[in-house]
Design an enzyme around this catalytic site. Structure first.
Site, PDB file in Angstrom:
ATOM      1  N   HIS A 126       0.849  -1.196   0.000  1.00  0.00           N
ATOM      2  CA  HIS A 126       0.000   0.000   0.000  1.00  0.00           C
ATOM      3  C   HIS A 126       0.882   1.243   0.000  1.00  0.00           C
ATOM      4  O   HIS A 126       2.118   1.123  -0.044  1.00  0.00           O
ATOM      5  CB  HIS A 126      -0.981  -0.020   1.177  1.00  0.00           C
ATOM      6  CG  HIS A 126      -0.347  -0.158   2.533  1.00  0.00           C
ATOM      7  ND1 HIS A 126       0.547   0.752   3.028  1.00  0.00           N
ATOM      8  CD2 HIS A 126      -0.481  -1.111   3.493  1.00  0.00           C
ATOM      9  CE1 HIS A 126       0.934   0.387   4.233  1.00  0.00           C
ATOM     10  NE2 HIS A 126       0.333  -0.749   4.541  1.00  0.00           N
ATOM     11  N   HIS A 184      -2.617  -2.504  18.090  1.00  0.00           N
ATOM     12  CA  HIS A 184      -3.639  -3.406  17.542  1.00  0.00           C
ATOM     13  C   HIS A 184      -4.982  -3.311  18.260  1.00  0.00           C
ATOM     14  O   HIS A 184      -5.955  -3.927  17.830  1.00  0.00           O
ATOM     15  CB  HIS A 184      -3.110  -4.845  17.538  1.00  0.00           C
ATOM     16  CG  HIS A 184      -1.905  -4.997  16.662  1.00  0.00           C
ATOM     17  ND1 HIS A 184      -0.611  -4.908  17.132  1.00  0.00           N
ATOM     18  CD2 HIS A 184      -1.814  -5.150  15.321  1.00  0.00           C
ATOM     19  CE1 HIS A 184       0.224  -5.025  16.123  1.00  0.00           C
ATOM     20  NE2 HIS A 184      -0.466  -5.173  15.015  1.00  0.00           N
ATOM     21  N   LYS A 188      -6.929   6.848   9.961  1.00  0.00           N
ATOM     22  CA  LYS A 188      -5.933   5.770   9.950  1.00  0.00           C
ATOM     23  C   LYS A 188      -6.232   4.818   8.789  1.00  0.00           C
ATOM     24  O   LYS A 188      -7.389   4.476   8.562  1.00  0.00           O
ATOM     25  CB  LYS A 188      -6.019   5.036  11.294  1.00  0.00           C
ATOM     26  CG  LYS A 188      -4.920   4.070  11.505  1.00  0.00           C
ATOM     27  CD  LYS A 188      -4.963   3.457  12.884  1.00  0.00           C
ATOM     28  CE  LYS A 188      -3.892   2.404  12.904  1.00  0.00           C
ATOM     29  NZ  LYS A 188      -3.980   1.349  13.714  1.00  0.00           N
TER      30      LYS A 188
HETATM   31  O1  ME8 Z   1       6.907  -4.380  10.195  1.00  0.00           O
HETATM   32  N1  ME8 Z   1       2.607   4.979   6.655  1.00  0.00           N
HETATM   33  O2  ME8 Z   1       6.589  -5.203   8.058  1.00  0.00           O
HETATM   34  P1  ME8 Z   1       5.305  -4.388   7.567  1.00  0.00           P
HETATM   35  C1  ME8 Z   1       3.903   4.948   6.371  1.00  0.00           C
HETATM   36  N2  ME8 Z   1       8.240  -7.182   8.545  1.00  0.00           N
HETATM   37  N3  ME8 Z   1       4.622   3.813   6.266  1.00  0.00           N
HETATM   38  C2  ME8 Z   1       3.986   2.663   6.474  1.00  0.00           C
HETATM   39  C3  ME8 Z   1       2.619   2.622   6.803  1.00  0.00           C
HETATM   40  C4  ME8 Z   1       1.912   3.861   6.878  1.00  0.00           C
HETATM   41  N4  ME8 Z   1       0.624   3.946   7.129  1.00  0.00           N
HETATM   42  N5  ME8 Z   1       2.276   1.333   6.961  1.00  0.00           N
HETATM   43  C5  ME8 Z   1       3.397   0.588   6.723  1.00  0.00           C
HETATM   44  C6  ME8 Z   1       7.177  -5.147   9.292  1.00  0.00           C
HETATM   45  N6  ME8 Z   1       4.426   1.381   6.426  1.00  0.00           N
HETATM   46  C7  ME8 Z   1       8.356  -6.090   9.443  1.00  0.00           C
HETATM   47  C8  ME8 Z   1       9.638  -5.325   9.224  1.00  0.00           C
HETATM   48  S1  ME8 Z   1      12.298  -5.226   9.013  1.00  0.00           S
HETATM   49  C9  ME8 Z   1      13.572  -6.153   9.513  1.00  0.00           C
HETATM   50  C10 ME8 Z   1      10.882  -6.148   9.397  1.00  0.00           C
HETATM   51  C11 ME8 Z   1       5.783   0.954   6.049  1.00  0.00           C
HETATM   52  O3  ME8 Z   1       4.879  -5.038   6.309  1.00  0.00           O
HETATM   53  C12 ME8 Z   1       6.817   1.511   7.012  1.00  0.00           C
HETATM   54  O4  ME8 Z   1       8.062   1.444   6.402  1.00  0.00           O
HETATM   55  O5  ME8 Z   1       4.331  -4.238   8.653  1.00  0.00           O
HETATM   56  C13 ME8 Z   1       6.738   0.507   8.135  1.00  0.00           C
HETATM   57  O6  ME8 Z   1       7.848   0.588   9.010  1.00  0.00           O
HETATM   58  C14 ME8 Z   1       6.693  -0.776   7.342  1.00  0.00           C
HETATM   59  O7  ME8 Z   1       5.871  -0.450   6.193  1.00  0.00           O
HETATM   60  C15 ME8 Z   1       6.101  -1.939   8.095  1.00  0.00           C
HETATM   61  O8  ME8 Z   1       5.923  -2.979   7.176  1.00  0.00           O
END
Ligand code: ME8
Length: 665
Positions: free
Chosen positions: A30, A158, A307
């Site tokens: 997304h 959550h 959100k």
């Molecule tokens: O946490 N606004 O993966 P994830 C901005 N696998 N950035 C966003 C966002 C939002 N609303 N939502 C997601 C994980 N992101 C782990 C990470 S790393 C070793 C492991 C982006 O799929 C942002 O970069 O939940 C966030 O930190 C990441 O997606 C989380 O991705």
């Protein structure tokens, strides 16, 4: 003559290793994922422009409970499921002009080997021990939460009550490294940026740090990397995932590892600050490796101040945005709209406005007007500058251009992308005014002004070259098209900012090509804003109330609310009376495109006095029909009543000449 300088001579080239988080494969990409990946791509392109040796890595995080559950729901194996979603991420990035050097998957056999080798190493150093633990386990976070982290007994991310779990597990002695970590963060002010997140981490570290549970019993979860020293357990997904940053460059002895590890910079959002700022540095320390160099933390994207979430149904997919606006507009919008570190709100109106105002009007018009004039008055060949006709104002423009490059460089380096773009757009505005002030079409009428005309045209060609150079990391395709039209594609492809990022590098005699419009203006009626999935109404309302600042409170409106009103400077090009309407005038204005307005000013102004006047209009008002004429906006005016009750009306204008269409804010 204009003093030339090499503004960036002192700028060092370096080696850069920059990573995004690896994304969970339990959901499709997304705009949040797209934002992190686009800024990382932009930064890596910028560092390459500075001459660096750059490695940019992204990938997918494929183990753990979340993935196992998602696969079960879909009725397929975790492996099949992970393959499918990982591919969706991999295929999304080229659509956005994102070009990583390496895409890592945690299910790759090399990664599994590295995780097991590092676990064994830390275990042999006695930094992993076996113990019984009871605690509050949040399935969403896939970790135990401390009492302090809970809000009203719930996980704050959550909004669920964690399960009380009691089990035997392996623990990493994270607490042992607490003092080292505090000291490291304090003595390296840039280790975690922006500062608010550094402070958040230090505040968290002011309380005793607990050890980290790094295993899950196979009785509960099998979709993970088996512990090398106990086959009854798999590795906790975060201990597995963070190690991707080492695997991707060939730990322990790959050539890339020696070259890149010491300069590793991670980009994440605030949601995963703790694993990156606390677990990861302590793990690295226990592995006997030097710490990573920097952690860049950005805020969250909301949608229409709400959100973003699947259950609300307002998730924005990058592929749909690209179909609607193109990759360059999406990249520009995300970088320009969010101030790094703070939250931002996506709306279809906001991206539409940026596309039409910043890209179609400001940049697009500058580019097409300049090329058209170069074609008309110089046969599409960059003319020789006429030194004798260079003015003091030209010298100031050169100063401003070079100052812009300095500011751009500094802001890009500090991850202040929105400020870098602001600096570039100030110059674009200045160049649009340069055209109006110098009026090449007038110079062309007078043979005595031939030298001045050449100078003005040279200035335009060289400034566009500079713009194509600095915009390349942000909008690679558009900048490439600019360079091609300017005949400097090859020159810029190999360019380094220190050499090419100053005034006067455009060769006279360069043959220009005609190009199509860079950013055609979008028509509101035909533009199909990427439709978010249908929201569940009640839930959307609830989330909006929780996340959004109220639009009006005590008679005051928020800045965002005000920002929705599009005020523009409009030049009146025609005005006439309307039959049978003694109060109304029909105005034709340029803002910068032509539109018709119906204004209730006939009692105060004569039509012939209005032509040429620059007024302020509300440009995004819904069209309304008055006396059979559709009015596409509203002219602003001040009103007062004199002592006899007679109304006086004065149109609002601008204090100095400024291009029609300029945004008023
Ligand atoms: O946490 N606004 O993966 P994830 C901005 N696998 N950035 C966003 C966002 C939002 N609303 N939502 C997601 C994980 N992101 C782990 C990470 S790393 C070793 C492991 C982006 O799929 C942002 O970069 O939940 C966030 O930190 C990441 O997606 C989380 O991705």
């Amino acid at each position: 003559m204009i003093p030339q300088r090499n503004a960036l001579a002192s700028y060092l080239t370096m080696t850069t290793y920059i990573t995004t988080p690896i994304y969970y494969v339990n959901a499709l990409p997304h705009i949040g994922h797209a934002y992190t990946t686009i800024i990382t791509d932009t930064y890596s392109r910028f560092r390459r422009l500075c001459g660096d040796d750059v490695r940019f890595q992204t990938g997918t995080d494929e183990h753990g409970e979340k993935i196992a559950q998602a696969a079960e729901k879909e009725g397929c194996s975790p492996r099949e499921y992970a393959d499918r979603i990982s591919n969706a991420f991999r295929e999304t990035w080229p659509l956005l002009d994102v070009a990583p050097d390496h895409f890592i998957r945690t299910t790759n056999p090399e990664h599994i080997k590295v995780v097991q080798a590092l676990l064994q190493q830390v275990y042999e150093r006695d930094d992993i021990y076996f113990a019984e633990y009871s605690g509050q386990y949040c399935k969403g976070c896939e970790r135990f939460l401390t009492d302090k982290e809970l809000i009203d007994g719930k996980c704050p991310d959550h909004l669920t009550v964690p399960d009380e779990v009691s089990e035997q597990n392996y623990f990493f002695r994270m607490s042992k490294y607490q003092d080292w970590l505090i000291n490291h963060i304090k003595s390296n002010p840039d280790y975690i940026t922006p500062e608010r997140y550094r402070n958040e981490v230090l505040s968290f570290l002011s309380e005793p740090l607990e050890d980290l549970c790094i295993s899950r019993p196979c009785s509960r979860l099998t979709w993970g990397i088996p512990l090398p020293f106990d086959e009854n357990f798999v590795t906790y997904v975060w201990f597995d995932a963070l190690i991707n940053y080492l695997t991707g460059i060939g730990w322990p002895d790959g050539e890339n590892f020696d070259k890149y590890w010491a300069v590793a910079e991670h980009v994440i959002a605030k949601d995963i600050l703790k694993p990156h700022a606390i677990y990861w540095p302590t793990m690295i320390q226990a592995m006997g490796l030097p710490p990573y160099k920097k952690l860049h933390v950005h805020g969250y994207w909301n949608v229409d101040e709400t959100k973003m979430s699947k259950s609300i149904g307002n998730v924005i997919r990058p592929g749909e945005l690209v179909d609607e606006y193109g990759a360059d507009t999406v990249r520009y919008f995300l970088l320009r709209e969010m101030s790094f570190g703070r939250d931002a709100s996506f709306s279809t109106q906001a991206i539409f406005d940026r596309r039409n105002a910043d890209l179609a009007n400001d940049l697009g018009n500058l580019f097409s007007r300049s090329l058209t004039m170069l074609a008309k008055y110089a046969d599409s060949i960059v003319p020789e500058l006429d030194k004798a006709s260079v003015t003091e104002d030209d010298r100031l423009l050169v100063d401003a251009l070079e100052k812009m490059v300095d500011e751009y460089r500094q802001c890009m380096d500090n991850f202040e992308f929105h400020r870098a773009l602001q600096a570039v757009w100030e110059i674009i505005g200045m160049l649009n005014r340069f055209i109006v002030t110098n009026a090449p079409w007038e110079l062309a009428k007078d043979a005595a002004q031939a030298g001045r005309l050449r100078t003005v045209l040279y200035f335009l060609a060289d400034s566009l070259r500079l713009l194509a150079l600095v915009l390349r990391p942000v909008m690679p395709t558009a900048a490439g098209r600019m360079a091609a039209a300017l005949g400097v594609e090859e020159q810029l492809a190999k360019a380094v900012l220190a050499d090419e990022g100053c005034w006067g590098k455009m060769q006279s005699g360069t043959v220009l090509n005609t190009g199509e419009a860079l950013f055609p203006r979008l028509d509101k009626k035909t533009a199909q804003p990427a439709a978010p999935e249908k929201p569940a109404k009640a839930e959307k309302k609830k989330a909006k109330e929780a996340a959004a600042p109220t639009e009006e409170q005590d008679g005051l409106i928020s800045f965002d609310y005000f920002g929705k009103v599009e005020l523009r400077v409009a030049e009146i090009v025609a005005a006439e009376k309307i039959a049978k309407a003694d109060k109304l005038l029909k105005l034709t204005v340029k803002a910068p495109e032509e539109r018709t307005l119906v204004a209730g000013i006939a009692k105060h102004y004569r039509p012939e006095d209005l032509v040429g006047l620059k007024v302020i209009i509300v440009a995004n008002l819904k069209p309304a029909k008055l006396m059979g004429i559709t009015s596409q906006g509203m002219v602003l005016a001040a009103k007062e009543k004199d002592a006899d009750g007679n109304e006086r009306l004065v149109l609002s204008t601008v204090a100095a000449d400024i291009a029609a269409g300029s945004r008023v804010a």
